[in-house]
Motif scaffolding. Structure first.
Motif, PDB file in Angstrom:
ATOM      1  N   ILE A  35      35.853  35.653  35.365  1.00  0.00           N
ATOM      2  CA  ILE A  35      36.517  36.424  36.424  1.00  0.00           C
ATOM      3  C   ILE A  35      36.687  35.595  37.695  1.00  0.00           C
ATOM      4  CG2 ILE A  35      34.474  37.399  37.554  1.00  0.00           C
ATOM      5  CD1 ILE A  35      35.930  40.081  37.594  1.00  0.00           C
ATOM      6  N   LEU A  39      40.381  34.900  40.430  1.00  0.00           N
ATOM      7  CA  LEU A  39      40.132  35.203  41.837  1.00  0.00           C
ATOM      8  C   LEU A  39      40.361  33.984  42.725  1.00  0.00           C
ATOM      9  CD1 LEU A  39      36.958  37.489  41.759  1.00  0.00           C
ATOM     10  CD2 LEU A  39      39.271  38.133  42.434  1.00  0.00           C
ATOM     11  N   ASN A  42      43.766  33.810  44.461  1.00  0.00           N
ATOM     12  CA  ASN A  42      44.119  34.915  45.338  1.00  0.00           C
ATOM     13  C   ASN A  42      44.772  34.376  46.607  1.00  0.00           C
ATOM     14  OD1 ASN A  42      44.342  37.310  46.696  1.00  0.00           O
ATOM     15  ND2 ASN A  42      42.189  37.900  46.456  1.00  0.00           N
ATOM     16  N   TYR A  46      40.099  37.238  50.190  1.00  0.00           N
ATOM     17  CA  TYR A  46      39.187  38.277  49.733  1.00  0.00           C
ATOM     18  C   TYR A  46      38.600  37.878  48.388  1.00  0.00           C
ATOM     19  CZ  TYR A  46      41.646  40.964  53.308  1.00  0.00           C
ATOM     20  OH  TYR A  46      42.197  41.380  54.485  1.00  0.00           O
ATOM     21  N   PHE A  47      37.436  38.448  48.084  1.00  0.00           N
ATOM     22  CA  PHE A  47      36.756  38.169  46.825  1.00  0.00           C
ATOM     23  C   PHE A  47      36.986  39.308  45.831  1.00  0.00           C
ATOM     24  CE2 PHE A  47      34.853  35.039  49.380  1.00  0.00           C
ATOM     25  CZ  PHE A  47      34.177  34.137  48.586  1.00  0.00           C
ATOM     26  N   SER A  48      38.157  39.902  45.858  1.00  0.00           N
ATOM     27  CA  SER A  48      38.464  41.006  44.964  1.00  0.00           C
ATOM     28  C   SER A  48      39.933  40.924  44.561  1.00  0.00           C
ATOM     29  CB  SER A  48      38.176  42.359  45.635  1.00  0.00           C
ATOM     30  OG  SER A  48      38.956  42.494  46.808  1.00  0.00           O
ATOM     31  N   PHE A  49      40.247  41.592  43.445  1.00  0.00           N
ATOM     32  CA  PHE A  49      41.618  41.616  42.965  1.00  0.00           C
ATOM     33  C   PHE A  49      42.455  42.551  43.844  1.00  0.00           C
ATOM     34  CE2 PHE A  49      39.337  40.233  39.174  1.00  0.00           C
ATOM     35  CZ  PHE A  49      40.145  39.194  38.739  1.00  0.00           C
ATOM     36  N   THR A  50      43.544  42.028  44.388  1.00  0.00           N
ATOM     37  CA  THR A  50      44.444  42.845  45.189  1.00  0.00           C
ATOM     38  C   THR A  50      45.404  43.607  44.275  1.00  0.00           C
ATOM     39  OG1 THR A  50      46.037  41.031  45.411  1.00  0.00           O
ATOM     40  CG2 THR A  50      44.293  41.202  47.084  1.00  0.00           C
ATOM     41  N   GLU A  51      46.120  44.547  44.878  1.00  0.00           N
ATOM     42  CA  GLU A  51      47.084  45.324  44.091  1.00  0.00           C
ATOM     43  C   GLU A  51      48.178  44.432  43.530  1.00  0.00           C
ATOM     44  OE1 GLU A  51      50.089  49.179  44.645  1.00  0.00           O
ATOM     45  OE2 GLU A  51      48.751  48.556  46.274  1.00  0.00           O
TER      46      GLU A  51
END
Length: 266
Positions: A35, A39, A42, A46-51
């Motif tokens: 994962i 990322l 990106n 950010y450390f998360s999946f964006t829309e």
């Protein structure tokens, strides 16, 4: 692998359940590593999946963090230090580990099991204990916060891997070849490079790769011994997580994953 036709329905169900369980365990172990790779592309910090990433929008992906890894002098210096230290430590641990394995292969060696236990002790003792001991020992001799100190420390951690792999290779080695070389007038050094080393080369290379990976990924000893000038990639990642969280860490982690896969394939 297909099951034999005589298997009962319960055996088939059990076999299918076993394969599902193995796949689930493998996914549980590998997913946190895999994962990181998407990322790292990106476009946002950010450390998360964006829309946009979830909808596969091309504008949501970027190589900016890989470019930052190259342009940032701290990351570049850390990469250079890690490579230099890992290569030097690998050479030392490979030479010392191979010599030790050759001695341990002789069944007549006194205190053979005791020496083997001492050589592989860095693999058994928790790294934090080894790091603390190395810190106090190297500080006494002025080796703390020096390249020589961190190289020697990493060589000590990598030597057990070389000892184990070369010793395993020597377990199937035909020692009559060495005696045949001696009977023909060859010196021990000549016999080693012309007879022994070509046969144990796979074990030496494997041990060297393990030693390189151990040195390149090591962080605990680096925190104790390395100074600002000897900062390595793992220590830079540790400092980045504590001080300034940036997706550049994910880009560096992806590069390290690629290097680990290449070492495994090698």
């Amino acid at each position: 692998m297909a099951l034999p036709k005589y298997c009962t329905p319960m055996e088939r169900v059990g076999f299918a359940g076993f394969r599902i369980f193995c796949a689930a365990v493998l996914f549980f172990l590998v997913a946190p590593i895999i994962i990181i790779v998407p990322l790292s592309f990106n476009a946002t910090p950010y450390f998360s999946f964006t829309e946009g990433m979830l909808t596969l929008d091309p504008s949501a992906y970027s190589l900016r963090w890989y470019q930052d890894m190259i342009d940032n002098p701290q990351w570049f210096t850390a990469l250079k230090n890690s490579t230099y230290i890992a290569v030097a430590a690998t050479i030392i641990s490979t030479v010392l580990g191979t010599i030790a394995a050759l001695g341990l292969a002789n069944s007549k060696m006194p205190f053979r099991n005791t020496v083997l236990a001492l050589l592989i002790s860095p693999m058994i003792v928790p790294v934090i204990i080894s790091a603390a001991g190395m810190y106090f020992f190297y500080t006494r001799f002025g080796l703390s916060q020096t390249y020589l100190g961190i190289i020697l420390a990493h060589a000590a951690l990598g030597t057990p891997f070389v000892v184990i792999t070369v010793t395993a290779t020597l377990s199937g080695f035909d020692h009559s070849l060495v005696r045949a070389g001696a009977s023909l007038g060859a010196t021990p050094v000549y016999t080693f490079f012309k007879v022994t080393f070509p046969l144990i080369r796979p074990g030496v290379i494997s041990g060297g790769l393990f030693a390189f990976g151990t040195s390149f990924d090591e962080v605990v000893v680096a925190l104790f011994i390395a100074g600002v000038e000897q900062r390595t990639i793992p220590r830079q990642m540790w400092s980045g997580i504590r001080e300034q969280i940036s997706p550049t860490i994910l880009a560096v982690a992806s590069v390290l994953i690629l290097m680990s896969v290449m070492l495994l394939l090698t």
